[in-house]
Design a protein around this motif. Structure first.
Motif, mmCIF file in Angstrom:
data_model
loop_
_atom_site.group_PDB
_atom_site.id
_atom_site.type_symbol
_atom_site.label_atom_id
_atom_site.label_comp_id
_atom_site.label_asym_id
_atom_site.label_seq_id
_atom_site.Cartn_x
_atom_site.Cartn_y
_atom_site.Cartn_z
ATOM 1 N N CYS A 1 36.381 53.246 37.153
ATOM 2 C CA CYS A 1 35.911 53.159 38.533
ATOM 3 C C CYS A 1 36.444 51.900 39.222
ATOM 4 C CB CYS A 1 34.387 53.204 38.600
ATOM 5 S SG CYS A 1 33.737 54.863 38.254
ATOM 6 N N ALA A 2 36.562 50.801 38.459
ATOM 7 C CA ALA A 2 37.121 49.571 39.042
ATOM 8 C C ALA A 2 38.584 49.789 39.412
ATOM 9 C CB ALA A 2 36.982 48.414 38.062
ATOM 10 N N ILE A 3 39.298 50.491 38.527
ATOM 11 C CA ILE A 3 40.712 50.784 38.802
ATOM 12 C C ILE A 3 40.819 51.710 40.021
ATOM 13 C CG2 ILE A 3 42.772 51.942 37.910
ATOM 14 C CD1 ILE A 3 41.792 50.998 35.056
ATOM 15 N N ALA A 4 39.988 52.749 40.045
ATOM 16 C CA ALA A 4 40.027 53.717 41.148
ATOM 17 C C ALA A 4 39.725 53.033 42.476
ATOM 18 C CB ALA A 4 39.018 54.833 40.891
ATOM 19 N N ARG A 5 38.768 52.131 42.437
ATOM 20 C CA ARG A 5 38.401 51.444 43.681
ATOM 21 C C ARG A 5 39.557 50.581 44.181
ATOM 22 N NH1 ARG A 5 36.640 45.839 45.245
ATOM 23 N NH2 ARG A 5 35.508 46.175 47.180
ATOM 24 N N LYS B 1 31.239 37.833 44.148
ATOM 25 C CA LYS B 1 31.589 38.329 45.485
ATOM 26 C C LYS B 1 31.654 39.865 45.480
ATOM 27 C CE LYS B 1 34.771 38.085 49.325
ATOM 28 N NZ LYS B 1 34.910 39.531 49.456
ATOM 29 N N LEU B 2 32.213 40.397 44.401
ATOM 30 C CA LEU B 2 32.300 41.851 44.300
ATOM 31 C C LEU B 2 30.907 42.473 44.406
ATOM 32 C CD1 LEU B 2 34.189 44.307 43.688
ATOM 33 C CD2 LEU B 2 33.565 44.005 41.290
ATOM 34 N N CYS B 3 29.953 41.886 43.685
ATOM 35 C CA CYS B 3 28.585 42.417 43.695
ATOM 36 C C CYS B 3 27.967 42.278 45.086
ATOM 37 C CB CYS B 3 27.732 41.717 42.647
ATOM 38 S SG CYS B 3 28.174 42.238 40.977
ATOM 39 N N LYS B 4 28.303 41.212 45.770
ATOM 40 C CA LYS B 4 27.803 41.052 47.134
ATOM 41 C C LYS B 4 28.397 42.145 48.031
ATOM 42 C CE LYS B 4 26.533 36.892 48.225
ATOM 43 N NZ LYS B 4 26.787 35.452 48.340
ATOM 44 N N ASP B 5 29.713 42.352 47.904
ATOM 45 C CA ASP B 5 30.380 43.371 48.737
ATOM 46 C C ASP B 5 29.822 44.765 48.469
ATOM 47 O OD1 ASP B 5 31.975 41.506 49.880
ATOM 48 O OD2 ASP B 5 33.789 41.974 48.709
ATOM 49 N N LEU C 1 31.311 50.941 42.391
ATOM 50 C CA LEU C 1 32.773 51.000 42.388
ATOM 51 C C LEU C 1 33.233 52.431 42.657
ATOM 52 C CD1 LEU C 1 33.350 48.737 39.254
ATOM 53 C CD2 LEU C 1 34.157 48.193 41.560
ATOM 54 N N GLY C 2 32.584 53.392 41.994
ATOM 55 C CA GLY C 2 32.953 54.800 42.175
ATOM 56 C C GLY C 2 32.702 55.267 43.602
ATOM 57 N N GLU C 3 31.522 54.964 44.105
ATOM 58 C CA GLU C 3 31.184 55.398 45.476
ATOM 59 C C GLU C 3 32.133 54.776 46.485
ATOM 60 O OE1 GLU C 3 27.067 54.533 46.403
ATOM 61 O OE2 GLU C 3 26.377 55.535 44.582
ATOM 62 N N ASN C 4 32.447 53.509 46.277
ATOM 63 C CA ASN C 4 33.333 52.828 47.211
ATOM 64 C C ASN C 4 34.744 53.428 47.143
ATOM 65 O OD1 ASN C 4 34.928 49.709 47.679
ATOM 66 N ND2 ASN C 4 33.696 50.712 49.246
ATOM 67 N N ALA C 5 35.184 53.757 45.926
ATOM 68 C CA ALA C 5 36.479 54.416 45.777
ATOM 69 C C ALA C 5 36.470 55.756 46.509
ATOM 70 C CB ALA C 5 36.792 54.617 44.295
ATOM 71 N N ALA C 6 35.374 56.513 46.302
ATOM 72 C CA ALA C 6 35.275 57.831 46.947
ATOM 73 C C ALA C 6 35.258 57.682 48.466
ATOM 74 C CB ALA C 6 34.014 58.550 46.466
ATOM 75 N N PRO D 1 35.984 47.589 52.106
ATOM 76 C CA PRO D 1 35.681 46.995 50.794
ATOM 77 C C PRO D 1 34.192 46.909 50.473
ATOM 78 C CG PRO D 1 36.159 45.264 52.375
ATOM 79 C CD PRO D 1 36.274 46.572 53.128
ATOM 80 N N THR D 2 33.358 47.309 51.404
ATOM 81 C CA THR D 2 31.925 47.155 51.161
ATOM 82 C C THR D 2 31.245 48.509 51.018
ATOM 83 O OG1 THR D 2 31.531 47.093 53.526
ATOM 84 C CG2 THR D 2 31.749 44.976 52.405
ATOM 85 N N ARG D 3 30.063 48.455 50.396
ATOM 86 C CA ARG D 3 29.285 49.672 50.182
ATOM 87 C C ARG D 3 27.828 49.252 50.153
ATOM 88 N NH1 ARG D 3 25.799 50.030 45.451
ATOM 89 N NH2 ARG D 3 25.442 52.238 44.991
ATOM 90 N N LYS D 4 26.994 50.113 50.686
ATOM 91 C CA LYS D 4 25.563 49.828 50.709
ATOM 92 C C LYS D 4 24.901 50.595 49.565
ATOM 93 C CE LYS D 4 22.719 47.344 52.779
ATOM 94 N NZ LYS D 4 22.828 46.120 52.016
#
Lengths: 420, 478
Positions: free
Chosen positions: B14-18, B73-77, B155-160, B369-372
């Motif tokens: 998922c990190a790679i996909a994102r 930062k990733l977790c914040k985003d 990560l998956g949702e953000n990639a999607a 780059p962000t997701r809720k």
């Protein structure tokens, strides 16, 4: 939100009986908060009979028994809120609750009765090794699925634990068409009522294996097999005694735990033995005006005793509201000894107590031809012979206020099991 | 034809996909399970290692240290729970404190900041429940805890959301190079064609790799068992407390989780069966015995569940990252055992760069780059929560009493991109069923919600897909 004189947390058998008794004792301003969509609590899923023999002198099903009390609540016009979760209670008895209609709201209360009931010990808490597939249920969850949803959680069933719900479910699953292969019990005795062993296992030729536990659960998606083994005196499995059962379901009936997370938020002191609040003869906790009854206080064997105890809590809460806080400082401690695991209540207020107080307790092992003996300090005052006592059944001793007042300066009352 | 197919929707995939979804390419993730986060990513220590354990110069050291720096930062985003709680490697009076100094030195060489050795007096102050035998410890201020489920889903949702496709219940049975592209065979479904393959298949990454490469990988499943403890003892330790690595292995840790529980584990046991996620009596006994070396009176009577996870241990002892030497266009992210969770952000970044370079792809201008995450009403004020319930009454209906999870949160979990389809899917996204009763009370209610919202039959509701059905049908009918 408006203030109520009495807020009762839980609309199961304990909450309902407490509400009715408090109302009849003169408190009209009562609110029951119930998290489920109907009053009655867990009785709604207990569709078997055998309830109410003591209270109503007839055999009722769980929903029928609950209805007797629900009707009394409705007749009295006692207020209640359904689908309402109590989120927190402060030591000042400010109740914070939530539902879809009212949102989150605060209710100041003069007195609170804790009647939240209990939960079942889960597979995780039992540390049963093996896989974690679908098909592992606590007996109560299976009971809800079968009796409320009309859905079968399994076809070939192994049951661990001989608690009453497990025994009842052995019969229910059999009647609904499942094959119950075995009931394994860790202890050398059953955790349930004798009548349930006879009516739910013996009558259906379901074997009960005492001193056995589950040592493995197989199956990646759904349970495929369960292995049980005999345990030694240390309750650890004995290698070489394993028996493997091909099955799709494992039900667990390995004990109930009073749900006291809210009580802890208020600062209520809990007993390490019962996991319920430590209460006085008025079923009042260490927080003045906070009372407890039913399975949140200690796990009962029969609902009749829950109702009886809850009614006492209701009357005592009413008296607290009417007369204010008890100023009595004298306390007599109740000491469980020699096979008695605990007592409810834990202490008495000799000046304040009702004319009689029922002390309830359980024993820690099976006793045959023994007596329950009560001592006031070192003096034996009561001895009642019992042919058999078992951990699965509650025992009681009734103490009279007059007897206690006749012995001023008494420090402790000891209740113990003695041979003969 | 896809530009890239990523095999595996764990945290690495998922990190790679994102990261790939930031480029102007067509990405598809294939996942064998019914949900993201179905393998190693769902059963681990849930911590972000500071980066001092891995040998200097190893890929593990490189990616761990970089990942640890990126994580906050990733977790914040991505709205993922993360807490920098610091970690301690404890050393008892019977152990060799030179090992601790070596770890400190190794950490500094790896580029880890905020490392120092703490002596007994200070330790007692900052972590009062350590065993009396503990004399000193290596404190790593950058050690952190995280929710591995939320990170993977985020990560998956953000990639999607950025255009990556996900195919669940999709098991790869073959990968073959045909001319300038790859053909990927799928169990019970048509094959998929792609220019590039990224192998993030966890414990099966060797099988996938070996389909296209003569330089064979070999992964063993290294099983680790854990206890999860009730929130009532959630403050028993505040740091992640490791034991000194030694002859007896790496020892057992105790750590708080971001959700307020305590986690104890893991042991380490190499097994043949890559599906062997069963707990064992001996494994649990080992945890019970070993944890008391570092922790005084570990409150193990508060265990609410135990579980086992499988780490993908490759024979070379290091991560395998990059293009296979004899299969152009085939990229590995293999052998991702600990510190894989910590390393995922950095691995994702590097693999995506390598792939983009290969494809000559450029960055999108509209990458979000962000997701809720799923709204957590417990974090709202009294007034905000009431406003929410007024607008959406389902947030006033508590379904899971132990974790206080409302119907609103469960509906969100089901209806968001790559939403929950099973009890475990709901549980991992919302925590409904993860509390002390272990779903005894809420599972029938969650089943009803799944049945209603996904318009499925009650008997079709599963624990986690496949044959994990909960009920068989109506009473007397089965």
């Amino acid at each position: 939100m408006k203030e109520y004189e009495l807020v009762i947390i839980g609309g199961g058998p304990a909450g309902l009986a407490a509400a009715v008794a408090a109302f009849d004792a003169g408190i009209k301003d009562i609110l029951i908060l119930e998290r489920d969509h109907s009053l009655g609590g867990i009785l709604n899923q207990c569709i078997h009979n055998g309830f109410g023999l003591h209270t109503f002198k007839e055999e009722l099903t769980g929903p029928e028994y609950a209805a007797r009390f629900t009707d009394q609540v409705l007749e009295r016009g006692i207020e209640y809120k359904l689908n309402t979760m109590v989120m927190d209670i402060s030591p000042e008895k400010m109740v914070c609750a939530m539902n879809s209609e009212d949102g989150m709201f605060m209710i100041p209360a003069k007195a609170v009765i804790l009647a939240m009931g209990c939960r079942e010990r889960s597979r995780g808490a039992l540390n049963i090794p093996g896989y974690r597939p679908a098909g592992i249920f606590s007996a109560g969850t299976a009971q809800r699925l079968v009796n409320m949803e009309g859905q079968m959680p399994g076809k070939r069933v192994v049951i661990l634990g001989s608690g009453d719900i497990g025994l009842i479910m052995a019969r229910r699953m059999t009647l609904e068409g499942a094959k119950v292969l075995v009931v394994a019990e860790l202890m050398p005795y059953s955790g349930g009522l004798k009548r349930n062993i006879v009516q739910c296992l013996d009558d259906f030729d379901i074997p009960l294996k005492l001193s056995h536990t589950v040592t493995d659960i197989e199956g990646r998606e759904r349970v495929e097999a369960v292995t049980i083994a005999k345990v030694g005196a240390d309750r650890r499995p004995i290698p070489g005694t394993e028996i493997r059962y091909e099955c799709d379901t494992l039900l667990l009936s390995c004990g109930l735990i009073p749900e006291n997370e809210l009580s802890q938020n208020i600062g209520v002191e809990l007993s390490p033995v019962t996991s319920g609040p430590i209460v006085n003869d008025g079923l009042e906790t260490n927080i003045p005006g906070v009372f407890a009854c039913g399975n949140v206080l200690h796990v009962h064997d029969l609902v009749d005793y829950v109702s009886e105890e809850a009614a006492a809590a209701g009357r005592n809460a009413a008296s607290f509201i009417q007369n204010g806080e008890s100023t009595e400082s004298d306390k007599i401690e109740l000491c469980p000894e020699g096979g008695v695991r605990y007592t409810v209540p834990v202490y008495l207020r000799p000046g304040k107590m009702n004319d009689t107080v029922t002390v309830r307790f359980r024993v820690g092992e099976v006793f045959k031809n023994s007596s329950i003996v009560t001592y006031f300090d070192d003096d034996e005052v009561m001895r009642r012979k019992k042919q058999i006592m078992a951990p699965g059944e509650m025992e009681q001793v009734i103490l009279k206020k007059s007897d206690i007042l006749a012995k001023p300066g008494m420090k402790k009352i000891t209740i113990r099991v003695e041979e003969g | 034809m896809f530009d890239v197919v990523v095999i595996g929707a764990g945290v690495t995939g998922c990190a790679i996909a994102r990261e790939l979804s930031a480029y102007d390419i067509n990405v598809c993730v294939l996942e064998r399970g019914e949900d993201l986060c179905s393998g190693t990513s769902k059963a681990n220590s849930a911590i972000v290692h500071a980066g001092f354990d891995a040998k200097c110069g190893s890929k593990k050291a490189l990616y761990n240290v970089r990942g640890s720096v990126m994580m906050e930062k990733l977790c914040k985003d991505l709205d993922v729970p993360y807490k920098r709680n610091g970690s301690l490697v404890t050393c008892s009076k019977d152990q060799d404190r030179s090992v601790l100094r070596d770890l400190l030195k190794q950490g500094e060489e790896n580029g880890v900041e905020g490392l120092r050795i703490v002596e007994k007096d200070e330790l007692k102050e900052i972590e009062p429940n350590l065993s009396d035998d503990i004399e000193c410890a290596l404190l790593a201020e950058t050690g952190a805890i995280i929710c591995p489920f939320h990170l993977t889903y985020a990560l998956g949702e953000n990639a999607a959301a950025n255009g990556a496709h996900f195919r669940l219940n999709t098991e790869v049975t073959g990968v073959a190079k045909e001319g300038d592209h790859f053909v990927i065979d799928i169990k019970d479904a048509p094959s998929v064609e792609t220019k590039i393959v990224v192998n993030a298949a966890g414990v099966y990454a060797d099988d996938i790799h070996n389909m296209v490469s003569k330089n064979k990988l070999h992964i063993v499943a290294r099983k680790g068992q854990y206890f999860l403890l009730d929130k009532t003892v959630g403050n028993y330790v505040t740091h992640t407390v490791f034991q000194l690595p030694g002859k007896m292995g790496k020892g057992v840790l105790m750590t708080p989780t971001v959700h307020g529980n305590i986690l104890v584990g893991p042991n380490a046991e190499d097994i043949e069966d890559k599906e062997g996620t069963n707990t064992t009596l001996s494994g649990m006994d080992y945890l019970t015995k070993t944890i008391s070396l570092s922790i005084a009176n570990p409150p193990l009577k508060n265990v609410i569940t135990s579980f086992a996870g499988l780490r993908a241990h490759e024979d070379g002892e290091d991560f395998v990252i990059g293009e296979a030497t004899d299969a152009e266009g085939f990229f590995d992210a293999a052998g991702i055992e600990s510190p894989g969770l910590s390393s995922a952000p950095a691995i994702g970044e590097d693999i995506a760069k390598m792939v983009a370079e290969k494809l000559g792809a450029s960055l999108k201008t509209d990458f979000v780059p962000t997701r809720k995450g799923i709204l957590n009403p417990a974090e709202l004020s009294f007034e905000e929560r009431n406003k929410l319930i007024k607008e959406k009454p389902e947030y006033g209906q508590i379904i899971c009493r132990c974790e206080s999870i409302s119907e609103g949160e469960i509906l969100d979990a089901i209806h968001r991109p790559l939403g929950a389809r099973s009890l475990d899917g709901v549980k991992r996204r919302t925590r409904a069923g993860m509390g002390r009763c272990q779903s005894g009370f809420c599972s029938p209610k969650v089943m009803e919600i799944l049945e209603r919202e996904l318009n499925m039959d009650y008997t079709a509701v599963t624990k986690n897909g496949g044959g994990s059905q909960i009920v068989y049908g109506e009473n007397k009918q089965v």
